[in-house]
Design a protein around this motif. Sequence first.
Motif, PDB file in Angstrom:
ATOM      1  N   SER A   6       0.741  -1.233   0.060  1.00 36.46           N
ATOM      2  CA  SER A   6      -0.009  -0.046   0.141  1.00 36.46           C
ATOM      3  C   SER A   6       0.923   1.245   0.254  1.00 36.46           C
ATOM      4  O   SER A   6       0.481   2.312  -0.442  1.00 36.46           O
ATOM      5  N   GLY A   7       2.041   1.169   0.622  1.00 35.84           N
ATOM      6  CA  GLY A   7       3.009   2.298   0.546  1.00 35.84           C
ATOM      7  C   GLY A   7       2.518   3.292   1.708  1.00 35.84           C
ATOM      8  O   GLY A   7       3.188   4.350   1.853  1.00 35.84           O
ATOM      9  N   ALA A   8       1.470   3.032   2.666  1.00 37.44           N
ATOM     10  CA  ALA A   8       1.085   3.778   3.571  1.00 37.44           C
ATOM     11  C   ALA A   8       2.188   3.657   4.847  1.00 37.44           C
ATOM     12  O   ALA A   8       1.950   4.527   5.659  1.00 37.44           O
ATOM     13  N   PHE A   9       2.847   2.655   4.974  1.00 42.77           N
ATOM     14  CA  PHE A   9       3.464   2.442   6.339  1.00 42.77           C
ATOM     15  C   PHE A   9       5.229   2.236   6.220  1.00 42.77           C
ATOM     16  O   PHE A   9       5.670   1.852   5.149  1.00 42.77           O
ATOM     17  N   GLN A  10       5.833   2.525   7.286  1.00 46.89           N
ATOM     18  CA  GLN A  10       7.114   2.396   7.437  1.00 46.89           C
ATOM     19  C   GLN A  10       7.497   1.116   8.197  1.00 46.89           C
ATOM     20  O   GLN A  10       8.604   0.566   7.712  1.00 46.89           O
ATOM     21  N   VAL A  11       6.695   0.541   8.912  1.00 46.97           N
ATOM     22  CA  VAL A  11       6.918  -0.346   9.834  1.00 46.97           C
ATOM     23  C   VAL A  11       5.469  -1.362   9.624  1.00 46.97           C
ATOM     24  O   VAL A  11       4.476  -0.631   9.782  1.00 46.97           O
ATOM     25  N   LEU A  12       5.571  -2.510   9.828  1.00 50.59           N
ATOM     26  CA  LEU A  12       4.683  -3.617   9.926  1.00 50.59           C
ATOM     27  C   LEU A  12       4.674  -4.111  11.117  1.00 50.59           C
ATOM     28  O   LEU A  12       5.711  -4.595  11.735  1.00 50.59           O
ATOM     29  N   GLY A  13       3.471  -4.069  11.918  1.00 50.72           N
ATOM     30  CA  GLY A  13       3.381  -4.418  13.341  1.00 50.72           C
ATOM     31  C   GLY A  13       3.276  -5.923  13.528  1.00 50.72           C
ATOM     32  O   GLY A  13       2.304  -6.473  12.765  1.00 50.72           O
ATOM     33  N   HIS A  14       3.908  -6.374  14.509  1.00 49.53           N
ATOM     34  CA  HIS A  14       3.644  -7.823  15.164  1.00 49.53           C
ATOM     35  C   HIS A  14       2.998  -8.880  13.949  1.00 49.53           C
ATOM     36  O   HIS A  14       1.941  -9.225  14.112  1.00 49.53           O
ATOM     37  N   ILE A  15       3.827  -9.453  13.349  1.00 45.26           N
ATOM     38  CA  ILE A  15       3.398 -10.142  12.046  1.00 45.26           C
ATOM     39  C   ILE A  15       3.025 -11.451  12.272  1.00 45.26           C
ATOM     40  O   ILE A  15       2.600 -12.183  11.194  1.00 45.26           O
ATOM     41  N   THR A  34      13.103  -3.601  13.161  1.00 52.06           N
ATOM     42  CA  THR A  34      12.966  -2.565  14.080  1.00 52.06           C
ATOM     43  C   THR A  34      12.590  -3.135  15.489  1.00 52.06           C
ATOM     44  O   THR A  34      12.219  -4.286  15.484  1.00 52.06           O
ATOM     45  N   PHE A  35      12.640  -2.301  16.326  1.00 50.78           N
ATOM     46  CA  PHE A  35      12.314  -2.645  17.923  1.00 50.78           C
ATOM     47  C   PHE A  35      11.025  -2.054  18.412  1.00 50.78           C
ATOM     48  O   PHE A  35      10.792  -0.620  18.169  1.00 50.78           O
ATOM     49  N   GLY A  36       9.952  -2.498  18.961  1.00 52.83           N
ATOM     50  CA  GLY A  36       8.832  -1.984  19.513  1.00 52.83           C
ATOM     51  C   GLY A  36       8.331  -2.636  20.701  1.00 52.83           C
ATOM     52  O   GLY A  36       8.092  -4.140  20.610  1.00 52.83           O
ATOM     53  N   SER A  37       8.195  -2.479  21.732  1.00 54.78           N
ATOM     54  CA  SER A  37       7.726  -2.881  22.864  1.00 54.78           C
ATOM     55  C   SER A  37       6.269  -3.214  23.203  1.00 54.78           C
ATOM     56  O   SER A  37       5.743  -4.152  23.725  1.00 54.78           O
ATOM     57  N   ASN A  96       8.484  -7.365  18.223  1.00 57.55           N
ATOM     58  CA  ASN A  96       7.580  -6.791  19.516  1.00 57.55           C
ATOM     59  C   ASN A  96       7.409  -7.717  20.668  1.00 57.55           C
ATOM     60  O   ASN A  96       7.159  -8.922  20.486  1.00 57.55           O
ATOM     61  N   THR A  97       7.937  -7.103  21.592  1.00 62.29           N
ATOM     62  CA  THR A  97       8.153  -7.961  22.606  1.00 62.29           C
ATOM     63  C   THR A  97       6.919  -8.036  23.664  1.00 62.29           C
ATOM     64  O   THR A  97       6.780  -8.600  24.802  1.00 62.29           O
ATOM     65  N   SER A  98       5.761  -7.603  23.177  1.00 60.77           N
ATOM     66  CA  SER A  98       4.795  -7.694  24.018  1.00 60.77           C
ATOM     67  C   SER A  98       4.135  -9.065  23.882  1.00 60.77           C
ATOM     68  O   SER A  98       2.941  -9.368  24.622  1.00 60.77           O
ATOM     69  N   GLY A  99       4.548 -10.116  23.060  1.00 60.52           N
ATOM     70  CA  GLY A  99       3.804 -11.590  23.051  1.00 60.52           C
ATOM     71  C   GLY A  99       4.165 -11.969  24.519  1.00 60.52           C
ATOM     72  O   GLY A  99       3.612 -13.030  24.898  1.00 60.52           O
ATOM     73  N   LYS A 100       5.210 -11.640  25.079  1.00 59.45           N
ATOM     74  CA  LYS A 100       5.338 -12.050  26.544  1.00 59.45           C
ATOM     75  C   LYS A 100       4.281 -11.863  27.475  1.00 59.45           C
ATOM     76  O   LYS A 100       4.197 -12.771  28.603  1.00 59.45           O
ATOM     77  N   GLY A 113       3.800 -16.316  25.005  1.00 55.50           N
ATOM     78  CA  GLY A 113       4.931 -15.700  25.660  1.00 55.50           C
ATOM     79  C   GLY A 113       5.865 -15.543  24.464  1.00 55.50           C
ATOM     80  O   GLY A 113       5.611 -15.452  23.541  1.00 55.50           O
ATOM     81  N   GLY A 114       7.200 -14.852  24.902  1.00 53.69           N
ATOM     82  CA  GLY A 114       7.889 -14.382  23.796  1.00 53.69           C
ATOM     83  C   GLY A 114       7.902 -13.260  23.262  1.00 53.69           C
ATOM     84  O   GLY A 114       6.966 -12.534  23.640  1.00 53.69           O
ATOM     85  N   TRP A 115       8.115 -13.238  21.778  1.00 50.97           N
ATOM     86  CA  TRP A 115       8.290 -12.017  21.049  1.00 50.97           C
ATOM     87  C   TRP A 115       7.513 -12.191  19.735  1.00 50.97           C
ATOM     88  O   TRP A 115       7.253 -13.549  19.325  1.00 50.97           O
ATOM     89  N   TYR A 116       7.209 -11.422  19.004  1.00 55.21           N
ATOM     90  CA  TYR A 116       6.591 -11.341  17.669  1.00 55.21           C
ATOM     91  C   TYR A 116       7.641 -10.870  16.923  1.00 55.21           C
ATOM     92  O   TYR A 116       8.404  -9.666  17.145  1.00 55.21           O
TER      93      TYR A 116
END
Length: 269
Positions: free
Chosen positions: A152-161, A226-229, A197-201, A206-209
């Motif tokens: 789409s070109g709308a985003f710089q980052v894709l979250g928790h894939i 990249t990193f995102g909590s 994304n470390t919110s999987g914990k 548990g753990g990360w995405y």
Amino acid sequence: MKFDLHTHHFRCGHADGTIEDYIQAAIKAELNVIGISDHSPYFANEIDQPQPGIAMAKSAFAGYVEEVLRLKAKYEGTIDVLLGVESDYYPEHIELYKSVYEQYPFDYIIGSIHQTRGVSIFNRNRWKNLSTPVQVEEKQHYYELIAQSARSGAFQVLGHIDAMKGYYPPFSDIAADEAIDSTLSVIAESSTAIEINTSGKTKYVGGWYPSDAILERALFYGVEVTFGSDSHIPSRVGDDWELVRQRLKEIGFKHWVYYKQKKPIVVPL
């Protein structure tokens, strides 16, 4: 250079604390860069805030941007505060969302899939009584949406894939490698990054995405990371940052990125 691009606050209705609380938590955690990225409103809905426990109201959006920019100026020289937003990706509404975002000076936009076929990816019951072929089809559909969001070109980052595994850990075992590989290839071509994304914990899994297996394949395809909590409480800002950095190095990554004025800033690992 320590950064965290994924944080929330009270406006979304399911996070605690003010934006400034998260900035101060980032300073305490010795971050150099903190991104504020609360959930975008449902712009395509006539109601101002159709789901107050999930996303901010449309009427709150301009004030959100103004507050981040004010705090960016206040903390200049102490920490770099970036203006971001976590945006739901709806294929049928993407042009509307893009037209709204173009009105503001975002440093980056995180595109996330939170629903497929109108059902939350975190719904604990969506997988009940589904045959194996249907499970595969649902996973393939999820990754096709992620690929579309990259295109789409709308985003710089894709979250928790791979966040569909959050409350259903067997999701990772559903065979859909071709769909994942195809999506990673599209992401690489689109020059968007995926977040660790470390919110999987905080979920059943548990753990990360995403999983290490997906990260290994992302490296093969040349996908930026990249990193995102995904902090919903200030104390989680920067959570597991050093552990993620070490794991990425073990997998074979040489750098990761964050975004400022929608341009990638490369940070060696």
